[in-house]
Design a protein around this motif. Structure first.
Motif, mmCIF file in Angstrom:
data_model
loop_
_atom_site.group_PDB
_atom_site.id
_atom_site.type_symbol
_atom_site.label_atom_id
_atom_site.label_comp_id
_atom_site.label_asym_id
_atom_site.label_seq_id
_atom_site.Cartn_x
_atom_site.Cartn_y
_atom_site.Cartn_z
ATOM 1 N N MET A 276 0.847 -1.199 0.000
ATOM 2 C CA MET A 276 0.000 0.000 0.000
ATOM 3 C C MET A 276 0.880 1.245 0.000
ATOM 4 N N ASN A 277 0.564 2.191 -0.854
ATOM 5 C CA ASN A 277 1.328 3.437 -0.930
ATOM 6 C C ASN A 277 1.165 4.235 0.356
ATOM 7 N N LYS A 278 2.292 4.589 0.983
ATOM 8 C CA LYS A 278 2.273 5.268 2.276
ATOM 9 C C LYS A 278 2.006 6.766 2.151
ATOM 10 N N ILE A 279 1.926 7.278 0.934
ATOM 11 C CA ILE A 279 1.714 8.714 0.764
ATOM 12 C C ILE A 279 0.410 9.167 1.424
ATOM 13 N N PHE A 280 -0.586 8.247 1.511
ATOM 14 C CA PHE A 280 -1.870 8.594 2.126
ATOM 15 C C PHE A 280 -1.710 8.971 3.600
ATOM 16 N N GLU A 281 -0.649 8.440 4.227
ATOM 17 C CA GLU A 281 -0.528 8.547 5.676
ATOM 18 C C GLU A 281 0.327 9.736 6.128
ATOM 19 N N VAL A 282 0.992 10.409 5.196
ATOM 20 C CA VAL A 282 1.951 11.460 5.549
ATOM 21 C C VAL A 282 1.274 12.825 5.540
ATOM 22 N N PRO A 283 1.238 13.520 6.687
ATOM 23 C CA PRO A 283 0.667 14.882 6.692
ATOM 24 C C PRO A 283 1.540 15.828 5.844
ATOM 25 N N LEU A 284 0.959 16.425 4.842
ATOM 26 C CA LEU A 284 1.688 17.371 3.990
ATOM 27 C C LEU A 284 1.633 18.783 4.561
ATOM 28 N N TYR A 285 0.537 19.091 5.230
ATOM 29 C CA TYR A 285 0.387 20.430 5.819
ATOM 30 C C TYR A 285 -0.249 20.270 7.205
ATOM 31 N N PRO A 286 0.529 19.722 8.170
ATOM 32 C CA PRO A 286 -0.005 19.451 9.505
ATOM 33 C C PRO A 286 -0.473 20.724 10.198
ATOM 34 N N TYR A 287 -1.394 20.553 11.121
ATOM 35 C CA TYR A 287 -1.929 21.702 11.856
ATOM 36 C C TYR A 287 -0.837 22.413 12.643
ATOM 37 N N GLU A 288 -0.817 23.732 12.533
ATOM 38 C CA GLU A 288 0.026 24.594 13.356
ATOM 39 C C GLU A 288 -0.830 25.773 13.803
ATOM 40 N N ARG A 289 -0.731 26.100 15.054
ATOM 41 C CA ARG A 289 -1.515 27.226 15.556
ATOM 42 C C ARG A 289 -1.051 28.506 14.870
ATOM 43 N N HIS A 290 -2.030 29.300 14.412
ATOM 44 C CA HIS A 290 -1.722 30.534 13.679
ATOM 45 C C HIS A 290 -2.078 31.738 14.539
ATOM 46 N N ALA A 291 -1.361 32.832 14.327
ATOM 47 C CA ALA A 291 -1.616 34.056 15.094
ATOM 48 C C ALA A 291 -3.054 34.538 14.927
ATOM 49 N N ASP A 292 -3.681 34.222 13.790
ATOM 50 C CA ASP A 292 -5.077 34.632 13.561
ATOM 51 C C ASP A 292 -6.002 34.062 14.640
ATOM 52 N N GLU A 293 -5.620 32.912 15.206
ATOM 53 C CA GLU A 293 -6.474 32.270 16.217
ATOM 54 C C GLU A 293 -6.473 33.038 17.536
ATOM 55 N N ASP A 294 -5.445 33.846 17.737
ATOM 56 C CA ASP A 294 -5.319 34.576 19.000
ATOM 57 C C ASP A 294 -5.648 36.055 18.871
ATOM 58 N N ALA A 295 -6.069 36.469 17.668
ATOM 59 C CA ALA A 295 -6.366 37.887 17.459
ATOM 60 C C ALA A 295 -7.618 38.301 18.240
ATOM 61 N N ALA A 296 -7.611 39.537 18.762
ATOM 62 C CA ALA A 296 -8.737 40.032 19.561
ATOM 63 C C ALA A 296 -9.988 40.191 18.715
ATOM 64 N N THR A 297 -9.803 40.582 17.462
ATOM 65 C CA THR A 297 -10.915 40.689 16.510
ATOM 66 C C THR A 297 -10.552 39.903 15.261
ATOM 67 N N PRO A 298 -11.551 39.425 14.511
ATOM 68 C CA PRO A 298 -11.241 38.610 13.333
ATOM 69 C C PRO A 298 -10.341 39.344 12.338
ATOM 70 N N VAL A 299 -9.297 38.653 11.894
ATOM 71 C CA VAL A 299 -8.391 39.194 10.884
ATOM 72 C C VAL A 299 -9.050 39.053 9.517
ATOM 73 N N ARG A 300 -8.887 40.073 8.685
ATOM 74 C CA ARG A 300 -9.447 40.000 7.331
ATOM 75 C C ARG A 300 -8.352 39.666 6.331
ATOM 76 N N ARG A 301 -8.574 38.603 5.562
ATOM 77 C CA ARG A 301 -7.642 38.171 4.529
ATOM 78 C C ARG A 301 -8.197 38.524 3.152
ATOM 79 N N LYS A 302 -7.284 38.682 2.188
ATOM 80 C CA LYS A 302 -7.701 39.082 0.840
ATOM 81 C C LYS A 302 -8.555 38.000 0.177
ATOM 82 N N VAL A 303 -7.993 36.804 0.083
ATOM 83 C CA VAL A 303 -8.705 35.676 -0.526
ATOM 84 C C VAL A 303 -8.534 34.454 0.364
#
Length: 536
Positions: free
Chosen positions: A1-28
């Protein structure tokens, strides 16, 4: 079985946006890190736009899923900077064969002419496709582009407003809110975005099921598309065989309507079916098994204010013809240059309505072809089956019957006939390069035409005088001057001039023709530029 299915390519990392006092606005913000979402994000990032991709997963898709990628999407991927590694990894093919019962009735070549950089198709598992796109994201990040993928970020609520969209996002460490000036929903056929906004599909669900099996085996089948009608190993049904990289073969077997899907997916039921097809002595290993039901449906509109839908989130077709992922990549190709001009203030927001109009037209074309394919493959009455089988019998001896055989009309790029962005055709030239059509490739002395066109507005002149650049309504259009004196293959003349001695084309950033004339007329081309960006 191909192991590529099991490898996180973009694992969760806490972002500063999660700690902002008010919602951050992103372009897209793009929802979905599949082939369509990543293509959109890369396209915008290459134009200098900040893009955030949200995905509730952190890995590539499980199973090969989409595997057939057509010439036009490969050309688009060249402009996104990742076409070559996909072609290098993929299995290239141009030839298909059609079988009826136990005999081959005919074969066909999807790219019979020379002078194209890319093949008609490559076969490449979707997980590799996604991996190459993620690699391209990493390259852009290293170059300073503002593009990021946030894994394990699941959008749980959406609010729409006149000038932005609000998002509530769940993560392994809790929820946070984010705002987007524009939201592109590429979250698949079951689109949670579509559901949260109370939108739905219109169309048709076909009463049939197909088993997909990805099989690892050593086999000497040629690199071709093989399609069977009523084969001995699946009587009264149909079957399909494709080669993929790494010794993986895709097999599709029609099962009928009234089945127990979970039961049919069990190895003890799949393996006997495959042995009947491949032979008792062939050794193989199952990599992935799934069952799908045909659906040919789309949203009524792809644009809803500041929310734009693309790919399977906007439309679905049956897999026969490889129109799903291929049309999704063409969605983003159509959308991103328009969205960029709107965000820059160069074009009116109404330009985005042309995305809806042109890609709904593309979806309807795909749905029409896909529905016809499905009706031919799975006739719904005895009379329909008799007619189909007669056509198949005739096709073995008579060429006139072969166009009537429909084993899945394979994906071709859409021509936007009647688009509001097209200028009236002033050149009685080749039909394939009329306004609205995608530019066909052609060999040049220093490479290929499409590579020279790039992703900006271009004034293509062939043995015609014109200025090196025109600036109109905030758009700078540069000239690409060519001559048929250097056209040793005559492909440029055949595809762009026809009976004429010269021609001038206005080419859009997505390499579709906006206007063409026998010579350069400044007023006419300034008008064509304004029209192509929705200002006339």
């Amino acid at each position: 079985m191909n192991k590529i299915f099991e490898v996180p390519l973009y694992p969760y990392e806490r972002h500063a946006d999660e700690d902002a006092a008010t919602p951050v606005r992103r372009k897209v913000v793009v929802i979905g890190a599949g082939p369509i979402g990543l293509s959109a994000a890369i396209d915008l990032a290459q134009q200098g736009t900040e893009v955030v991709v949200l995905d509730d997963n952190d890995k590539v898709s499980f199973g090969s899923r989409a595997i057939c990628f057509a010439k036009r999407p490969l050309e688009i991927l060249d402009r996104l900077g990742c076409g070559q590694p996909m072609v290098d990894k993929g299995v290239q093919w141009n030839v298909g064969k059609v079988f009826f019962d136990d005999r081959q009735v005919y074969d066909f070549n999807l790219l019979p002419e020379e002078g194209h950089k890319r093949p008609a198709f490559i076969n490449l598992q979707q997980y590799y496709f996604e991996e190459h796109l993620v690699n391209r994201v990493r390259e852009l990040q290293e170059q300073g582009a503002k593009i990021e993928i946030r894994g394990r970020n699941k959008v749980s609520a959406i609010g729409t407003h006149p000038d932005h969209v609000t998002l509530e996002i769940d993560t392994p460490e809790g929820s946070y809110n984010l705002e987007a000036e524009w939201l592109i929903a590429c979250d698949g056929a079951g689109s949670p975005t579509r559901r949260m906004l109370g939108l739905d599909f219109v169309g048709r669900v076909f009463e049939d099921n197909f088993l997909i099996a990805d099989v690892i085996m050593d086999a000497d089948f040629p690199t071709e598309r093989w399609f069977w009608f009523d084969p001995p190993f699946n009587k009264g049904q149909s079957a399909l065989l494709h080669k993929q990289p790494d010794g993986v073969w895709r097999i599709d077997l029609q099962l009928g309507w009234d089945i127990d899907k979970e039961r049919e997916k069990r190895p003890e039921n799949v393996i006997p079916r495959l042995k009947a097809m491949l032979g008792e002595d062939v050794k193989f290993e199952l990599e992935w098994v799934s069952i799908y039901t045909f659906q040919c449906r789309r949203m009524e509109k792809f644009r809803h204010g500041r929310v734009l839908f693309a790919g399977d989130a906007a439309h679905q077709v049956s897999p026969f013809g490889a129109r799903g992922a291929n049309s999704g990549v063409q969605d983003t190709d159509n959308l991103c240059w328009k969205l960029q001009l709107v965000m820059d203030g160069t074009a009116p927001e109404s330009l985005l309505d042309s995305y809806d109009a042109e890609r709904v037209h593309g979806a309807d074309e795909n749905i029409l072809n896909s529905s016809r394919s499905t009706d031919f493959i799975t006739p719904k009455s005895e009379m329909s089956r008799v007619m189909r089988d007669a056509v198949l019998d005739l096709s073995e001896q008579y060429e006139f019957a072969r166009p009537l055989v429909n084993s899945g009309r394979l994906s071709v790029p859409c021509t936007y006939d009647g688009s509001s962005l097209n200028s009236a055709d002033a050149l009685d030239g080749p039909e394939r390069t009329r306004p609205g059509s995608p530019c066909p490739d052609a060999p040049l002395s220093d490479g290929f035409l499409l590579d020279r066109l790039g992703d900006k507005f271009v004034l293509l002149t062939i043995d015609a005088d014109a200025p090196d650049a025109i600036e109109e309504s905030g758009i700078r259009v540069t000239r690409l001057a060519l001559s048929i004196k250097d056209d040793k293959s005559l492909a440029l003349k055949e595809r762009y001039l026809g009976k004429h001695e010269s021609a001038v084309y206005l080419i859009r950033p997505d390499q579709h023709v906006a206007a063409r004339r026998p010579g350069f007329d400044e007023n006419q081309f300034r008008h064509a530029i304004r029209r192509a960006i929705g200002k006339e």
